[in-house]
Design an enzyme around this catalytic site. Sequence first.
Site, PDB file in Angstrom:
ATOM      1  CG  ASP A  28      83.988   3.098  19.743  1.00  0.00           C
ATOM      2  OD1 ASP A  28      84.365   4.239  19.406  1.00  0.00           O
ATOM      3  OD2 ASP A  28      84.612   2.409  20.578  1.00  0.00           O
ATOM      4  CE1 TYR A  60      87.290   5.264  12.936  1.00  0.00           C
ATOM      5  CE2 TYR A  60      85.497   6.238  14.205  1.00  0.00           C
ATOM      6  CZ  TYR A  60      85.932   5.458  13.149  1.00  0.00           C
ATOM      7  OH  TYR A  60      85.009   4.887  12.308  1.00  0.00           O
ATOM      8  N   GLY A  61      91.548   8.090  17.299  1.00  0.00           N
ATOM      9  CA  GLY A  61      92.227   9.193  17.989  1.00  0.00           C
ATOM     10  C   GLY A  61      93.446   9.713  17.260  1.00  0.00           C
ATOM     11  CB  CYS A  92      83.205   7.033  18.981  1.00  0.00           C
ATOM     12  SG  CYS A  92      84.893   7.478  18.575  1.00  0.00           S
ATOM     13  CB  THR A  94      87.680  10.096  18.770  1.00  0.00           C
ATOM     14  OG1 THR A  94      88.209   9.674  20.025  1.00  0.00           O
ATOM     15  CG2 THR A  94      88.794  10.627  17.909  1.00  0.00           C
ATOM     16  CB  CYS A 207      88.151   7.712  25.360  1.00  0.00           C
ATOM     17  SG  CYS A 207      88.414   6.266  24.295  1.00  0.00           S
ATOM     18  CG  HIS A 209      88.206   2.097  23.704  1.00  0.00           C
ATOM     19  ND1 HIS A 209      87.614   2.803  22.695  1.00  0.00           N
ATOM     20  CD2 HIS A 209      88.588   0.909  23.162  1.00  0.00           C
ATOM     21  CE1 HIS A 209      87.650   2.087  21.581  1.00  0.00           C
ATOM     22  NE2 HIS A 209      88.223   0.934  21.837  1.00  0.00           N
TER      23      HIS A 209
END
Length: 291
Positions: A28, A60-61, A92, A94, A207, A209
Amino acid sequence: MRIDLMAGATTSAVARNVVPTPTILVFDSGLGGLSVLDQVRRARPDASYVYAADDAAFPYGRLAEPVLVDRVLAVMERLVAVHRPDLVVVACNTASTLVLPALRQHFTTPFVGVVPPIKPAAEATRSRVVTLLATPGTVARAYTHDLIETYASTCAVTLVGAPNLAGYAEAELAGRPIDDLELAREIAPCFVTLEDGRRTDVVCLACTHYPLLLTRFQVLAPWPVTWIDPAPAIARRVTQLLGPVDRTAPAAAPMLGAFTAGGGLTQPLRHSLMLRGIGSIAVEPMPLGRQ
Ligand code: DGL
């Protein structure tokens, strides 16, 4: 090891019990992939794990698509060469919604991606009002829009590209809890009431996270909803590809955490990584823009 990805069948030596513990690399931009690692590890406790965080390029977003493609390919090149995984989980959204085709083209290692759980959301909703909570990058992807078109065309789908949530999840893990007000502000756009009175009843955690903040979201939500985390489905996919757990395998070694910057590795963070089974940490610097 060879895996027939199309059929989901495996011709691996693991399945024939000749290769010992398979190595799974979970990747990630930062710490979000830990939510996936937990589930995968539960499904395959016999495997050996490397958790890789490209924290030098986090988040990364916010990266432009061509920059992100180049970056993930460059970091993966090194990770695959150093750790020689039998399978990589790109934990991930993204990255997965953009880079998976390029990864599969460049490497022979099998990749399992994590993409927005639109299909289960469309199956779970009763109001037909669904929200996809993701990074600004993921909500902008053509891949995400195609998924919605394919699986949720009969739903009203609200896309929320949260600017700060991934960073908040990192801060919490590093021992800096985020204020209720800040968190509530980020998730507020997820809760929609239509003119006919129907309201959001399912929120996709798109996401990796965000599941790390789920208990906070549940408390702060203005009304109860079903939160969909794709991690258990990812763990099932990994097991499908690698074959059943080898019950005779020796206990897996403590996991390794590999970071491309390591600047955020505070003592509380090292402690929470240890509690999650990451016993040793390697920092191999790879600044963004120098790949
Ligand atoms: N954890 C990542 C995801 O699933 C993204 C966080 C970031 O912006 O780097 O999309």
